[in-house]
Motif scaffolding. Sequence first.
Motif, PDB file in Angstrom:
ATOM      1  N   THR A  10       0.778  -1.350  -0.103  1.00 30.03           N
ATOM      2  CA  THR A  10       0.293   0.190   0.014  1.00 30.03           C
ATOM      3  C   THR A  10       0.917   1.318  -0.014  1.00 30.03           C
ATOM      4  N   THR A  11       1.828   1.253   0.877  1.00 35.49           N
ATOM      5  CA  THR A  11       2.645   2.417   0.945  1.00 35.49           C
ATOM      6  C   THR A  11       3.379   2.810  -0.199  1.00 35.49           C
ATOM      7  N   HIS A  69      -3.619   6.452   8.235  1.00 34.59           N
ATOM      8  CA  HIS A  69      -2.486   5.704   8.460  1.00 34.59           C
ATOM      9  C   HIS A  69      -1.323   6.749   7.917  1.00 34.59           C
ATOM     10  N   SER A  80       0.955   6.390   6.194  1.00 28.02           N
ATOM     11  CA  SER A  80       1.426   5.873   4.951  1.00 28.02           C
ATOM     12  C   SER A  80       0.512   6.853   4.040  1.00 28.02           C
ATOM     13  N   ASN A  94      -7.556   1.155  10.089  1.00 23.44           N
ATOM     14  CA  ASN A  94      -6.814   0.091  10.752  1.00 23.44           C
ATOM     15  C   ASN A  94      -7.045   0.163  12.197  1.00 23.44           C
ATOM     16  N   ASP A 146      -7.397   4.141   0.295  1.00 20.52           N
ATOM     17  CA  ASP A 146      -6.392   3.309   0.935  1.00 20.52           C
ATOM     18  C   ASP A 146      -7.044   2.123   1.301  1.00 20.52           C
ATOM     19  N   ALA A 177      -6.152  -1.117   2.060  1.00 20.71           N
ATOM     20  CA  ALA A 177      -5.410  -2.040   2.829  1.00 20.71           C
ATOM     21  C   ALA A 177      -6.149  -2.849   3.747  1.00 20.71           C
ATOM     22  N   GLN A 178      -6.858  -2.331   4.634  1.00 22.96           N
ATOM     23  CA  GLN A 178      -7.748  -3.063   5.472  1.00 22.96           C
ATOM     24  C   GLN A 178      -9.047  -3.656   5.006  1.00 22.96           C
ATOM     25  N   SER A 226      -2.214  -4.117   0.152  1.00 24.35           N
ATOM     26  CA  SER A 226      -1.129  -4.870   0.445  1.00 24.35           C
ATOM     27  C   SER A 226      -1.490  -6.442   0.530  1.00 24.35           C
ATOM     28  N   HIS A 263      -0.038  -8.863   2.013  1.00 19.23           N
ATOM     29  CA  HIS A 263       0.053  -9.370   3.404  1.00 19.23           C
ATOM     30  C   HIS A 263      -1.011  -9.304   4.457  1.00 19.23           C
ATOM     31  N   LYS A 264      -1.882  -8.421   4.214  1.00 16.59           N
ATOM     32  CA  LYS A 264      -3.134  -8.232   4.901  1.00 16.59           C
ATOM     33  C   LYS A 264      -4.280  -8.939   4.492  1.00 16.59           C
TER      34      LYS A 264
HETATM   35  C1  LIG Z   1      -5.165   1.428   6.417  1.00 15.60           C
HETATM   36  C2  LIG Z   1      -3.523   1.102   6.283  1.00 15.60           C
HETATM   37  N1  LIG Z   1      -2.904   1.854   5.382  1.00 15.60           N
HETATM   38  C3  LIG Z   1      -1.744   1.698   4.896  1.00 15.60           C
HETATM   39  C4  LIG Z   1      -0.886   0.684   5.551  1.00 15.60           C
HETATM   40  C5  LIG Z   1       0.430   0.269   5.179  1.00 15.60           C
HETATM   41  O1  LIG Z   1       0.544  -0.860   4.194  1.00 15.60           O
HETATM   42  P1  LIG Z   1       1.843  -1.474   3.973  1.00 15.60           P
HETATM   43  O2  LIG Z   1       2.796  -1.257   5.399  1.00 15.60           O
HETATM   44  O3  LIG Z   1       1.911  -2.823   3.860  1.00 15.60           O
HETATM   45  O4  LIG Z   1       2.491  -0.610   2.850  1.00 15.60           O
HETATM   46  C6  LIG Z   1      -1.462  -0.173   6.550  1.00 15.60           C
HETATM   47  C7  LIG Z   1      -0.752  -1.044   7.483  1.00 15.60           C
HETATM   48  O5  LIG Z   1      -1.009  -1.515   8.424  1.00 15.60           O
HETATM   49  C8  LIG Z   1      -2.727   0.094   6.879  1.00 15.60           C
HETATM   50  O6  LIG Z   1      -3.344  -0.570   8.051  1.00 15.60           O
END
Ligand SMILES: Cc1ncc(COP(=O)(O)O)c(C=O)c1O
Length: 410
Positions: free
Chosen positions: A93-94, A121, A123, A173, A198, A200-201, A221, A223-224
Amino acid sequence: MSFDPAAIRAEFPILQREVRGHPLHYLDNAATTQMPHAVLNAVHDHETKHRANVLRGVHTLAEESTEAYEQARGHVARFLSARSEEVIFTSGTTSAINLVAHSLGNTFAEGDEVIVSDLEHHSNIVPWQMLRDRKGIVLKFLPVTNEGRIDLDALDALLTARTRLVSLVHVSNVTGAELDVRAVAEKIHAVGAKLMLDGAQRMAHGPFDLPTMGADFYAFSGHKMYAPNGIGVLWARQEILEDLPPFQGGGEMILAVTREKTTFAAIPHRFEAGTPPIAQAVGLGAAVRWIESLDQSRAESHLKALTGRTLDGLATLDKGRGLIQMLGPSGTQARMPVVSFSVNGAHPHDICQMLDGFGVALRGGHHCAQILMDCFDLTGTTRASLAVYNTTEDVDALLTGLDQAISRLT
Ligand SMILES: Cc1ncc(COP(=O)(O)O)c(C=O)c1O
């Protein structure tokens, strides 16, 4: 299609291990989920039978590896109801958000505006602050409500003719709150701005129709969502990607290079400079197929029931003492299975350490959301986040351990 939590759990080898003499109760899924056999086997199979670099080689392994990599892109595209050309593999994601902050951000002029929120987050904050420092853009923040949702009522006042992008977290998150995308997309597009989410979640919770949702960019991402580390995706509409300048330069993203100039490859490869994370992409392809194999509505009900059990259990432990402060929506509507709370007089790290003694894996701290913590006058929270392999035993182990931790720490 099936949904049997015990059978699902048995597919995850790591969940068979013990921690400190207890069964592992893994409740740190918002940080990283575990991988089922289907994903582990896909990665192992690729690395032991087809490993080679992609896109240029003409030998058998190179062709097989390229096919597997592009097939994985196809699986992800299907999961999102999107086109393969719109799926760009990143490291997470980042890096997907940073790609947009550079490629799209470089087209912004001084005084152009980007809107994020206090719920983001880091990021989805830091890349825009860096863009502000590079290009002189104006960065604005939507506030959060007491329930830990983005305050959408504040959007009208922030949107102007200079707004170029609104970049918001789809699912928090920290609070688990899910954004009402349709409620914001039209307003954002009406001023000519684009919407980035974003995700990711969100992604572990099943396929959805991304192109009709209203977003223009979407980041997540692997890995989530039961896939390996080091792989993620930026999705964007084809017409936007076609016009977007590349981010990083290097191999794999070019058509031709002379001393004078470079012509770039077509999308999506134009945005994938260098050797990509190939086996990880194959693992992501296997993960989306694995998620698709679940009964989505029963998975959702299962996670809502576990989230409700966690929320009710925390309220019961509190016994009306006002000791436990929940950070997030009070119910399970429009929220994903992430539950954050603080306990007066007990540091989240101490709680997590004590719970680890019961085999319960939690996360404590600011969760890369320091602005949100400031909004609630907290330095951190304890977070339990659930995945489809979690069971009532996991939630009950959390509540039993927490009861003891509260007695000892407060
Ligand atoms: C909402 C959210 N955005 C972005 C990220 C960043 O993900 P990554 O570290 O896999 O790039 C996370 C990771 O915890 C997240 O929960």
